[in-house]
Design an enzyme around this catalytic site. Structure first.
Site, PDB file in Angstrom:
ATOM      1  N   ASP A 146       2.794  -6.834  11.302  1.00  0.00           N
ATOM      2  CA  ASP A 146       1.984  -5.784  10.663  1.00  0.00           C
ATOM      3  C   ASP A 146       2.632  -4.842  11.453  1.00  0.00           C
ATOM      4  O   ASP A 146       1.927  -3.222  11.799  1.00  0.00           O
ATOM      5  CB  ASP A 146       0.527  -5.802  10.909  1.00  0.00           C
ATOM      6  CG  ASP A 146      -0.065  -4.947  10.151  1.00  0.00           C
ATOM      7  OD1 ASP A 146       0.351  -4.748   9.200  1.00  0.00           O
ATOM      8  OD2 ASP A 146      -1.942  -5.479  10.275  1.00  0.00           O
ATOM      9  N   HIS A 151       2.898   5.545  11.505  1.00  0.00           N
ATOM     10  CA  HIS A 151       2.324   6.857  11.383  1.00  0.00           C
ATOM     11  C   HIS A 151       3.005   7.751  11.910  1.00  0.00           C
ATOM     12  O   HIS A 151       3.652   7.593  12.905  1.00  0.00           O
ATOM     13  CB  HIS A 151       0.984   6.306  11.716  1.00  0.00           C
ATOM     14  CG  HIS A 151      -0.161   5.677  10.613  1.00  0.00           C
ATOM     15  ND1 HIS A 151      -0.222   5.959   9.460  1.00  0.00           N
ATOM     16  CD2 HIS A 151      -0.947   4.501  10.836  1.00  0.00           C
ATOM     17  CE1 HIS A 151      -1.171   4.605   9.107  1.00  0.00           C
ATOM     18  NE2 HIS A 151      -1.073   4.334  10.188  1.00  0.00           N
ATOM     19  N   ASN A 159       0.962  -1.302   0.008  1.00  0.00           N
ATOM     20  CA  ASN A 159       0.013  -0.498  -0.326  1.00  0.00           C
ATOM     21  C   ASN A 159       1.266   1.268   0.361  1.00  0.00           C
ATOM     22  O   ASN A 159       1.272   2.071   1.041  1.00  0.00           O
ATOM     23  CB  ASN A 159      -0.758  -0.376   0.728  1.00  0.00           C
ATOM     24  CG  ASN A 159      -0.483  -0.867   2.737  1.00  0.00           C
ATOM     25  OD1 ASN A 159       0.524  -1.623   2.203  1.00  0.00           O
ATOM     26  ND2 ASN A 159      -1.517  -0.017   3.142  1.00  0.00           N
ATOM     27  N   ASN A 212      -5.962  -2.160  12.642  1.00  0.00           N
ATOM     28  CA  ASN A 212      -6.567  -3.612  11.284  1.00  0.00           C
ATOM     29  C   ASN A 212      -6.189  -4.621  11.272  1.00  0.00           C
ATOM     30  O   ASN A 212      -5.049  -4.256  10.105  1.00  0.00           O
ATOM     31  CB  ASN A 212      -7.471  -2.679  10.579  1.00  0.00           C
ATOM     32  CG  ASN A 212      -8.303  -2.998   9.871  1.00  0.00           C
ATOM     33  OD1 ASN A 212      -9.230  -4.114  10.472  1.00  0.00           O
ATOM     34  ND2 ASN A 212      -8.456  -2.392   7.898  1.00  0.00           N
TER      35      ASN A 212
END
Length: 422
Positions: free
Chosen positions: A304, A308, A95, A277
């Site tokens: 994961d 951020h 992503n 998530n």
């Protein structure tokens, strides 16, 4: 002639056993594994007595954020964090901007990896163009350069598209690594649809949003005969479905994260560092995941790692960005909370964090003569407190902040080069 490095006196963990051995490294390879290797002039000798040595850890699920989102993380900062945590290989999620859906787009990432990575980085390509869920990428063209194919961050909603993707994966002998999530079942949720959400007036994400897509994909994978890896499972139903699929002979593997194995929704606080998530779910889900790693249903622990900016994580549970960091705490959380408590053995922890991901993704790197010298050394006696401001990662949001842990990486070696030393 490259200098020979001898790692002396460690307890070597490999193939579900532990033995005290020396490991000699030269020219990027392991050249000897035996008791009491003698050093000669010019050798570099590293005293590893009282420490454990294993294959470098492998994280199958890491967000390095480049290209496109370098305010959150860079290849340089993310791989430094990985080395700090004992990881010698990470698989980077797609992503990104641009998404790695063509060779031209993937090359931008490969160039950054070549320039800035201090460990090995294997990117995933997307399953669909732009991760939009409709048009398949060219599996054959991208396969030689990637770990596998994933639209991570979004589940492939259309069954026909996923069926075609699995057929393409089977034809090209590559792995589909699926983020499983049914968009229609999300309903604006942002933490687990459980007790904490009800008590505190939050919108919940139901467990079915994960397991229903896994259930669909298992049937598609069985039909296509492809290798299918399920990302970051978090529910008891997911564990049961995968356990049953393995018994049926479906070519399925899966991962879960340290936070899902050690926390439940009642451990949440009103802070963005608890938002990811899939979400941290109920105590029953956590216990089922622990049973899943004990009985072999769950193959791998992956972080994961999803950094951020501080601002993006400062808006509480409802409004913060989804994602927490994990590369620098993974081993210690597993060791402290699962090994020290007798839930699993140290050998099992090394299997989950290093050996199984290597085997599933064909990465090599065993502690054996002739293998690449990708090695991690840990000090199990070292007690430390999780202080995010000391992380090498640009991301500082972790649900483990303030935890007292044991087990610290003291040396990481990639292709015989020491890339981190305490």
């Amino acid at each position: 002639m490259k200098q020979r490095i001898i790692l002396k006196g460690a307890t070597v963990i490999r193939d579900n056993r532990a033995e005290m051995l020396d490991v000699a490294v030269e020219g990027g390879k392991i050249v000897s594994v035996e008791a009491n290797i003698s050093s000669v002039e010019g050798d570099k000798v590293v005293d590893c007595s009282g420490k454990i040595l294993c294959s470098g850890l492998v994280d199958l699920h890491v967000h390095l954020r480049e290209p496109g989102f370098s305010s959150k993380e860079t290849i340089a900062s993310g791989t430094a964090a990985a080395a700090h945590g004992g990881f010698t290989t990470v698989c980077s999620m797609p992503n990104l901007a641009p998404a790695p859906d063509t060779m031209e787009h993937l090359q931008q990432q490969l160039d950054l990896i070549e320039k800035d990575a201090v460990i090995k980085v294997l990117p995933y390509a997307t399953i669909t163009s732009r991760r939009a869920g409709d048009e398949l990428v060219d599996f054959a063209a991208l396969k030689p350069y990637v770990a596998g194919f994933s639209d991570d961050g979004t589940g492939v909603q259309c069954e026909e598209v996923m069926k075609a993707a699995m057929k393409a994966a089977a034809a090209n002998d590559c792995i589909i690594a699926a983020h499983c999530e049914v968009d229609d079942l999300l309903r604006g949720g942002y933490i687990h649809d459980g007790e904490y959400a009800r008590i505190n007036g939050h919108r919940g994400i139901c467990s079915e949003s994960e397991w229903a897509q896994i259930e669909r994909d298992i049937e598609l994978a069985a039909e296509a005969g492809c290798r299918y890896h399920v990302c970051h499972i978090s529910t008891k139903e997911s564990v049961a479905l995968i356990r049953e699929a393995k018994k049926r002979g479906v070519k399925i593997t899966c991962e879960t994260g340290p936070h899902y194995l050690t926390m439940c929704d009642m451990d949440l606080k009103e802070e963005g560092r608890f938002k990811m998530n899939p979400p941290i779910r109920s105590a029953a889900d956590r216990d089922a995941l622990v049973e899943g790693i004990k009985d072999g249903t769950i193959d791998v622990v992956a972080t994961d790692h999803a950094p951020h900016t501080a601002e993006e994580k400062s808006r509480g549970l409802e409004r913060s960005a989804m994602g927490v960091v994990g590369l620098e705490t993974s081993f210690a959380v597993v060791y402290t909370k699962l090994v020290k408590t007798g839930v699993i053995t140290l050998e099992k922890a090394v299997e989950l964090l290093a050996e199984a991901p290597r085997r599933i993704f064909g990465l090599g790197g065993k502690i054996a003569v002739g293998e690449a010298a990708d090695i991690a050394v840990f000090d199990l006696d070292k007690k430390w407190t999780v202080e995010p401001e000391k992380f090498f990662s640009k991301g500082k949001a972790t649900p483990f902040e303030g935890w007292e842990l044991e087990g610290e990486c003291c040396l990481t070696m990639v292709d015989g080069e020491i890339v981190y030393e305490r």
